[in-house]
Write an enzyme that holds these catalytic residues in place. Structure first.
Site, mmCIF file in Angstrom:
data_model
loop_
_atom_site.group_PDB
_atom_site.id
_atom_site.type_symbol
_atom_site.label_atom_id
_atom_site.label_comp_id
_atom_site.label_asym_id
_atom_site.label_seq_id
_atom_site.Cartn_x
_atom_site.Cartn_y
_atom_site.Cartn_z
ATOM 1 N N SER A 2 0.839 -1.207 0.000
ATOM 2 C CA SER A 2 0.000 0.000 0.000
ATOM 3 C C SER A 2 0.868 1.248 0.000
ATOM 4 O O SER A 2 0.490 2.290 -0.543
ATOM 5 C CB SER A 2 -0.915 0.019 1.232
ATOM 6 O OG SER A 2 -1.796 -1.072 1.222
ATOM 7 N N SER A 23 -32.635 38.752 -5.424
ATOM 8 C CA SER A 23 -33.038 39.017 -4.043
ATOM 9 C C SER A 23 -34.420 38.464 -3.770
ATOM 10 O O SER A 23 -35.299 38.491 -4.635
ATOM 11 C CB SER A 23 -33.024 40.524 -3.769
ATOM 12 O OG SER A 23 -33.536 40.811 -2.484
ATOM 13 N N HIS A 58 -5.424 51.712 -7.183
ATOM 14 C CA HIS A 58 -5.841 51.991 -5.797
ATOM 15 C C HIS A 58 -7.348 52.236 -5.715
ATOM 16 O O HIS A 58 -7.816 52.921 -4.801
ATOM 17 C CB HIS A 58 -5.092 53.197 -5.219
ATOM 18 C CG HIS A 58 -3.601 53.086 -5.293
ATOM 19 N ND1 HIS A 58 -2.835 52.524 -4.298
ATOM 20 C CD2 HIS A 58 -2.728 53.461 -6.271
ATOM 21 C CE1 HIS A 58 -1.562 52.569 -4.639
ATOM 22 N NE2 HIS A 58 -1.470 53.120 -5.840
#
Length: 464
Positions: free
Chosen positions: A138, A316, A186
């Site tokens: 194994s 929603s 940024h």
């Protein structure tokens, strides 16, 4: 109904219709933990190993030909998915994967014995250890199966899916190569960019990740098989490791070879850690892509609203008409899961003690989950989001015209300080750059119109 099976611990009752034997039954009873079954990709990889081992052992005179043929026939049935229900063990078992290896040995032996005209199960004429597991442990079979399963999943699922998404984004990029819009750094306004250029970055990011994944594969092609219990190859005939690797390569169509150092192949899992890291890099790129498109599609009236994302469903349960960026959210969630899987894989791989790492099942489970999630995610995102992406050209033009950073084009002509003064005046007074520049008297109308041209601010070498 049940039958009696035996192992080194004694006898145990096994369901009469099960192909598995005593060791699988003991694992079922002793490790009733969670519901995470050992992935079938690992089972099928082990079946491929058993088939290849039977063939090599036959050629090397280690197995009677008739036994080898029975093993091959039964293994082929497992590979075809005909006996998937006979592999019930969970991931949470021995860390070497021994129980799953024996599950495969027992099922193949049980079916082979049935093919030979005997009752299902048992150990004659085909024994799960002496014949199906011949020249194997194994400790080398399971890590070999991990590599086979991972490599096949990458080739068959992931790489084609990356190509689909990359192709979809590249097509959109080419379509919108001349659509000028405001760039942002940024999260603030910056100099112009085309929507095509923006999308081209996504294509390049996917390319980096794909190359990292492909670069990880050669080490994954190296197989532990032939190392047996601790890497020495005890009980494997001479030449077995190279022969079985060649057999597996021929059967799978992938360039598998024997690992040059079997001790490392059993005790460590660096090739899979590296592959997982490459998968994480793809997850990072997908997170960026999903987040950017989510930002660009925000609105429709109080956000960026530069891109219209396809509406897959109502967004929603309380706000009528709301549409949410659900594909972006699904993609970003699966990216999080892949990053978490990478952490699990890294920690598990670090826990090898001496000659064997005993966290193998959790490594391969998480690795295969990452591959599947990334493949499904790429295909789904391309089909249900990227393909239906629509930029709002008018919105982009409006924002571009109002942008203050177009003033950057004036730097070479009037200098940074005067250009900054123009931008600050325009912002403070809510007017345009053109009006502020003319009021300050730093240039005339003709000069402004000549120097501030967004379509000419898209590549190096432009000075207005």
């Amino acid at each position: 109904m049940s039958r009696t099976e035996t192992d080194s611990l004694g006898t145990i009752e096994v369901p009469d219709d099960a192909y598995w034997g005593a060791q699988t039954q003991r694992s079922l009873e002793n490790f009733a933990i969670g519901g995470q079954r050992m992935p079938l990709a690992v089972i099928h990889a082990l079946a491929l190993i058993k088939k290849a081992a039977a063939r090599v052992n036959d050629h090397l005179g280690e197995l009677p030909p008739e036994v080898a043929r029975l093993i091959e026939q039964a293994a082929d049935e497992v590979l075809a998915g005909r006996h998937d229900e006979h592999f019930p063990l969970v991931v949470w078992q021995t860390g070497s994967g021994t129980q799953t290896n024996m599950n495969v040995n027992e099922v193949i032996a049980g079916r082979a014995n049935e093919l030979a005209g005997n009752p299902r199960g048992g150990k004659s004429p085909v024994h799960p250890n002496d014949h199906v597991n011949r020249a194997q442990s194994s400790n080398d079979s399971f890590p070999t199966a991990m590599h086979i399963a991972a490599a096949k999943a990458v080739h068959e699922q992931l790489l084609p899916a990356i190509a689909e998404l990359s192709g979809g984004l590249a097509e959109q990029s080419a379509r919108h190569a001349s659509l000028v819009k405001t760039g942002r750094t940024h999260l603030m306004d910056a100099t112009p960019i085309t929507f095509g250029q923006e999308l081209s970055a996504f294509v390049a990011q996917l390319d980096y990740a794909e190359r990292a994944i492909r670069a990880a594969l050669p080490a994954v092609y190296q197989l532990a098989q032939g190392g047996t219990a601790v890497g020495t190859g005890l009980n494997a005939p001479k030449g077995f490791a190279d022969a079985i690797a060649a057999e597996i390569a021929a059967e799978s169509g992938l360039p598998f070879v024997a690992a040059p150092n079997k001790f490392a192949a059993l005790a460590g899992h660096e090739p899979l850690v590296i592959l997982s890291g490459a998968l994480k890099s793809l997850a990072v790129a997908l997170m960026k892509i999903a987040n950017d498109l989510r930002l660009l599609g925000s609105g429709p009236r109080a956000g960026f609203a530069e891109v219209k994302l396809p509406a897959n469903e109502p967004g929603s349960s309380i706000m009528p008409g709301k549409v949410n960026p659900t594909q972006c959210e699904a993609l970003s969630m699966l990216a999080c899961q892949v990053m978490g899987n990478d952490s699990t894989i890294s920690f598990a791989a670090s826990q090898g003690h001496l000659q064997l790492n005993v966290f193998k099942p959790v490594i391969v489970y998480n690795l295969l989950e990452s591959i599947r999630l990334l493949a499904d995610g790429c295909r789904n995102f391309n089909k249900h989001c990227v393909a239906g992406l629509e930029p709002d050209a008018q919105r982009m033009a409006d924002l571009l015209e109002r942008g203050l950073m177009l003033v950057t084009a004036l730097n070479p002509h009037i200098g940074y300080d005067k250009a900054a003064e123009i931008a600050k005046k325009a912002y403070a007074e809510g007017t345009t750059l053109r009006a502020a520049a003319l009021q300050l008297g730093y240039l005339d109308e003709a000069q402004f119109d000549e120097w501030v041209r967004p379509e000419q601010m898209l590549e190096a070498g432009h000075h207005g």
